[in-house]
Design an enzyme around this catalytic site. Sequence first.
Site, PDB file in Angstrom:
ATOM      1  N   ILE A 274       0.839  -1.198   0.000  1.00 49.05           N
ATOM      2  CA  ILE A 274       0.000   0.000   0.000  1.00 49.05           C
ATOM      3  C   ILE A 274       0.874   1.249   0.000  1.00 49.05           C
ATOM      4  CG2 ILE A 274      -1.814   1.282   1.223  1.00 49.05           C
ATOM      5  CD1 ILE A 274      -2.746  -1.510   2.292  1.00 49.05           C
ATOM      6  N   CYS A 275       1.961   1.218   0.757  1.00 50.03           N
ATOM      7  CA  CYS A 275       2.886   2.359   0.781  1.00 50.03           C
ATOM      8  C   CYS A 275       3.508   2.556  -0.604  1.00 50.03           C
ATOM      9  CB  CYS A 275       3.967   2.150   1.835  1.00 50.03           C
ATOM     10  SG  CYS A 275       3.314   2.102   3.525  1.00 50.03           S
ATOM     11  N   ARG A 276       3.858   1.472  -1.255  1.00 47.19           N
ATOM     12  CA  ARG A 276       4.395   1.546  -2.626  1.00 47.19           C
ATOM     13  C   ARG A 276       3.377   2.203  -3.556  1.00 47.19           C
ATOM     14  NH1 ARG A 276       4.042  -3.848  -4.594  1.00 47.19           N
ATOM     15  NH2 ARG A 276       1.920  -3.139  -4.974  1.00 47.19           N
TER      16      ARG A 276
END
Length: 153
Positions: free
Chosen positions: A46-48
């Site tokens: 999700i951070c990516r």
Amino acid sequence: MTQPIALGTLLPDVTLKDQDGNDVTLSALRGKKVLLSFHPLAWTPICRDQMQGLENAYDAIEASGVVPLGLSVDSVPCKKAWADSMGLKRLRVLADFWPHGGFAQSLGLFRERQGFSERANLLVDQEGKAAWLKVYEIKTLPDLDEVLSVLRR
């Protein structure tokens, strides 16, 4: 968690390193709006997606007169490897590494139990004050269209 920074509050000045080891000082960006996009940890899907979304929307963000910055508690070498792996060319991702999460803590956006920041977008106005803040569920990818719509206001 402590209370997040109130809108209209002047952010504390901070200097953090980007993925290339360059200093980014918040007060040096006065006169411009700044989007601080907090993500909990590098190397997570999700951070990516959150950071790649900002990279892909960089031109639209910049056209809104906003400087986008990603940040998390990861170290500079970690940020460098991660940014390179994602092919980030323009987005600067900052290391809020030491003191661990200190900047996120100063904004009330640090999760003490987990040791990382909230997933949040904070728009800083030209005077260095909090203008808009949205904290997301950790597993929720921020809606980039919503963020862009806020930036265009």
